[in-house]
Design an enzyme around this catalytic site. Structure first.
Site: not given
Ligand code: NAP
Length: 328
Positions: A238, A267, A286
């Site tokens: 994000r 955005e 995005h």
């Molecule tokens: P996820 O499986 O929940 O993974 C997020 C990871 O971030 C978790 O492993 C968590 O660590 C880590 N995290 C959270 N807060 C943190 C912090 N303060 N410091 C260090 N690590 C931290 O989520 P995901 O499915 O991979 O998606 C991640 C993000 O990608 C979404 O929330 C979304 O905003 C973004 N996204 C963007 C697009 C796009 O179109 N560009 C598409 C999809 C998603 P722990 O496991 O250790 O808690």
């Protein structure tokens, strides 16, 4: 009486038919326009369920929806929602994890390749007729294979990126997350680093964590200063996780080599943004999950979540489990 669903994102015909077979549906065409927002505000009073994406649904708006039982987001990120408020009211919030993981990691890798090998810049050179002799060092890029891939946020998407880097490109994997991930370390020979050490060591710094109160502004001038001049920065998480002005300053001064950005603080990105003046920036709209297959799978998942909740069942992808206990 049928449940009433307010849709603020168009669905494919089969999904729309499925929803209409079980609920009454009001579709808001363009909820970000003044007219669309007025229609949404009007429709909210009868909404039992809401389904859509990319719209900030704050408490003031949701106060107009006294019957609301579920908000089904067609996204994995849930930074557009006031989760505490929803939970307090016992409104379930669901999202669409997993189905978009691989596609979003593909986008991350596309940005890694495009920035390192200067694909957009050099393709534009050809298109504009400026390829008049063999290219030399002024147009050389950086290798991707064998370089250190640094992943901040080792969750679903982070892991899919690590998979591509490790197996496809022989990249050593460094990562930072809340906690170490032994399974990931075993699978990709990955090494845990503090945020500071990762920024110092990685050749590619990739953001794959959610936007939360904790991560907003996580990467500012101080963190960018830790990166090396060869570092390439990739953000598919994000925009607000990064101080955009600090990034622009670093890219303008060649403090870091390049950036591949799919997300921005605001955005759609303003066409006057300084980011668009920089040859070392690849900016995409995005589009992380934007393939025909994945967007349909996300919408299907969101409809499933919504219908489960309206049937009184716990949706498969419940973001705020505490709302379930408030409800019961
Ligand atoms: P996820 O499986 O929940 O993974 C997020 C990871 O971030 C978790 O492993 C968590 O660590 C880590 N995290 C959270 N807060 C943190 C912090 N303060 N410091 C260090 N690590 C931290 O989520 P995901 O499915 O991979 O998606 C991640 C993000 O990608 C979404 O929330 C979304 O905003 C973004 N996204 C963007 C697009 C796009 O179109 N560009 C598409 C999809 C998603 P722990 O496991 O250790 O808690």
């Amino acid at each position: 009486m049928n449940n009433h669903v307010v849709l603020y994102k168009k669905l494919s015909a089969p999904l729309m038919q499925r929803l209409q077979a079980h609920t009454e549906v009001t579709l808001i065409d363009d909820p970000k326009s003044a007219a669309g927002l007025a229609c949404l505000r009007d429709a909210l009073h009868k909404a039992d369920g809401l389904l859509g994406a990319s719209l900030k649904l704050d408490a003031a708006l949701l106060d107009l929806a006294p019957r609301l039982k579920v908000v089904s987001s067609v996204s994995v990120g849930v930074d557009n929602y006031d989760i505490d408020y929803l939970t307090k009211r016992g409104i379930l919030l669901s999202n669409t994890p997993d189905v978009l993981t691989q596609t979003t990691a593909d986008t991350g890798f596309a940005l890694i390749m495009a920035t390192a090998r200067r694909v957009v810049e050099l393709a534009n050179l050809v298109r504009s007729g400026q390829w008049t002799q063999n290219i030399g060092p002024a147009h050389f890029g950086s290798d991707v294979h064998g370089k250190k891939l640094g992943i901040i946020g080792m969750g679903r998407i982070g892991e899919a990126l690590a998979q591509r880097g490790h197996f496809g490109f022989g990249m050593p994997i460094l990562y930072h997350s809340h906690s170490p991930k032994p399974a990931v370390e075993a699978r990709f020979n990955a090494e845990y680093r503090s945020l500071e050490d990762l920024l110092k060591e990685a050749d590619f710094v990739c953001l794959t964590l959610p936007l939360t109160a904790e991560t907003e502004g996580l990467i500012g001038a101080e963190q960018i200063a830790l990166m090396r001049p060869e570092t390439i920065f990739i953000n598919i998480a994000r925009g607000k996780v990064v101080d955009e002005q600090a990034l622009i300053d670093a890219l303008s001064n060649q403090r870091i080599r390049a950036a591949g950005l799919d997300v921005f603080g605001h955005e759609p990105l303003d066409k006057g943004s300084a980011l668009l003046q920089l040859d070392n920036v690849v900016a995409t709209p995005h589009m992380g999950s934007a393939t025909f297959e994945t967007r349909e799978a996300m919408a299907r998942c969101a409809v499933d979540n919504l219908l489960s909740a309206l049937n009184g069942e716990r949706p498969a992808n419940l973001v705020n489990p505490d709302a379930w206990s408030v409800k019961r």
